[in-house]
Structures are given as C-alpha cells and as structure tokens.
Design an enzyme around this catalytic site. Structure first.
Site, PDB file in Angstrom:
ATOM      1  N   LEU A 149       0.770  -1.258   0.075  1.00  0.00           N
ATOM      2  CA  LEU A 149       0.130  -0.100  -0.061  1.00  0.00           C
ATOM      3  C   LEU A 149       0.982   1.172   0.212  1.00  0.00           C
ATOM      4  O   LEU A 149       0.674   2.098  -0.741  1.00  0.00           O
ATOM      5  CB  LEU A 149      -1.044  -0.150   1.203  1.00  0.00           C
ATOM      6  CG  LEU A 149      -1.468   1.389   1.494  1.00  0.00           C
ATOM      7  CD1 LEU A 149      -2.378   1.621   0.232  1.00  0.00           C
ATOM      8  CD2 LEU A 149      -2.391   1.031   2.891  1.00  0.00           C
ATOM      9  N   TYR A 150       1.731   1.263   0.689  1.00  0.00           N
ATOM     10  CA  TYR A 150       2.731   2.522   1.010  1.00  0.00           C
ATOM     11  C   TYR A 150       3.399   2.776  -0.204  1.00  0.00           C
ATOM     12  O   TYR A 150       3.519   4.043  -0.804  1.00  0.00           O
ATOM     13  CB  TYR A 150       3.582   2.257   2.169  1.00  0.00           C
ATOM     14  CG  TYR A 150       2.973   2.200   3.290  1.00  0.00           C
ATOM     15  CD1 TYR A 150       1.721   2.941   3.866  1.00  0.00           C
ATOM     16  CD2 TYR A 150       3.448   1.483   4.250  1.00  0.00           C
ATOM     17  CE1 TYR A 150       1.164   2.781   4.900  1.00  0.00           C
ATOM     18  CE2 TYR A 150       2.688   1.229   5.481  1.00  0.00           C
ATOM     19  CZ  TYR A 150       1.523   1.886   5.832  1.00  0.00           C
ATOM     20  OH  TYR A 150       0.924   1.698   7.058  1.00  0.00           O
ATOM     21  N   ARG A 151       3.904   1.542  -1.090  1.00  0.00           N
ATOM     22  CA  ARG A 151       4.581   1.824  -2.293  1.00  0.00           C
ATOM     23  C   ARG A 151       3.688   2.474  -3.362  1.00  0.00           C
ATOM     24  O   ARG A 151       4.057   3.459  -4.036  1.00  0.00           O
ATOM     25  CB  ARG A 151       5.239   0.619  -2.830  1.00  0.00           C
ATOM     26  CG  ARG A 151       6.334   0.214  -2.032  1.00  0.00           C
ATOM     27  CD  ARG A 151       7.107  -1.086  -2.644  1.00  0.00           C
ATOM     28  NE  ARG A 151       8.244  -1.243  -2.187  1.00  0.00           N
ATOM     29  CZ  ARG A 151       8.556  -2.385  -1.159  1.00  0.00           C
ATOM     30  NH1 ARG A 151       7.616  -3.340  -1.354  1.00  0.00           N
ATOM     31  NH2 ARG A 151       9.471  -2.558  -0.479  1.00  0.00           N
TER      32      ARG A 151
END
Length: 193
Positions: A149-151
């Site tokens: 998700l963060y990527r």
C-alpha cells in the site's frame, strides 16, 4: 459504506478504549503490551498538529483508525529514526526527510475490513492538506499488504532492516513527499518534486 471522521486530540483520547480494540484486532499484541501502547498513544495526542481519522460503518462502529502529527526533536521515534538515517545516509538526507515531516504513527484496520481500501483512504486522508514537506512512517520490513500500500501511494524506502533500540523486529522506514503522488505518477525525493 465506510466513512472517515476526523478527530482532534481530546476526542481521540476519549476514544482510546475503542482505538485499542481496533489495534488489538489488527495487530494481536501480547496483552501485557496494551497498557504501554495506550500510554504511548495518549502521549502522541499531545504532539504538535496531532490529527486522527476514524473509519466507521454507517452504524458508527469504528473499523479502523490512523493518526499523525508534526515530527520534532525530543520525540522518541523522530530522534531515533532521524539519527539512524543520518548514520546510514548522512545529515543532508536525514534533514531533507525529517526537518518538516508529518509522522504517521499508527494506521490500523480491523481484519474484517482489510483489503477494501480503508487503509488507503486513511493514509490519504491524514496526508491531505498537510503543510509539511514529507510524510514518514515505519512498518514491518516484510512483503506485507501495508508495504505494498505505501509503495502504491508513493512512499519510498529510506531504511530497511531497521531495529529500534531494545527491539528485535526489523522495520522499514518509508517516506513520501507531500502532497502524495497521484496514481501512476513516480515517487519523488525531497527537493526533486
């Protein structure tokens, strides 16, 4: 339908029991750690520009939450991570990421609601409208849904295999410039827009 509700420090603190229930469902920590975690969360609510988002069902049941604040010297996580990045990458890199950063301290979604975009909405909502130049956070250094998700939101690895003092688990420290990138746009480093 899940709605996001913004809360300030006083409301967040008043709802700490609910916050801990969601945290416990998502993270399954040992019960003896909960009192310490509650104290840490209560302390975080005193930090500058604290903001929280609750993800709630139409019935008002909290199924997720996230919060962050302006990072500053004297805050434990800020000092430990900035020093670690400075040791690995130099003072200029650490300053670029940490001198004006939104520190996202917690993002948790109840397991029954994971994989439905709630976490993405919480991260985007916390970052939206912030005046800081960057957003930073730590996450387990494993191929998890959270790392993915963060990527996809534009966060890049600042440090991998980071172990906090007194700990043993490996964390990734990740960061993104603000505002968060639009879908499909490459991630940027501070100062490179």
């Amino acid at each position: 339908m899940i709605e996001l509700r913004r809360a300030g420090a006083a409301e967040f603190t008043a709802e700490l029991d609910t916050v801990l229930q969601t945290y416990t469902a998502a993270m399954r920590p040992p019960p003896e750690q909960l009192a310490g975690r509650q104290g840490i969360m209560r302390n975080h609510a005193t930090f500058p520009d604290f903001t929280c988002l609750f993800a709630e069902t139409s019935e008002g049941t909290v199924v997720g939450f996230g919060y962050g604040f302006h990072g500053a010297p004297g805050q434990w996580w800020h000092d430990v991570v900035r020093r670690g990045l400075e040791d690995r990458e130099g003072a200029a890199t650490a300053a670029a990421w940490f001198e004006d950063a939104l520190e996202i301290a917690e993002i948790h979604v109840h397991p029954d609601y994971q994989g439905k975009g709630v976490g993405r909405r919480l991260v985007r909502g916390l970052c939206e409208g912030r005046r800081e130049r960057t957003a930073v956070l730590s996450t387990h250094d494993r191929p998890t849904a959270a790392r993915h998700l963060y990527r996809t939101l534009g966060f890049v690895d600042l440090m991998q295999m980071f172990v906090f003092p007194g700990g043993y688990e490996h964390y990734a420290i990740v960061g993104s410039t603000l505002p968060l990138r639009a879908a499909g746009r490459p991630a940027a480093r501070p100062g490179r827009g």
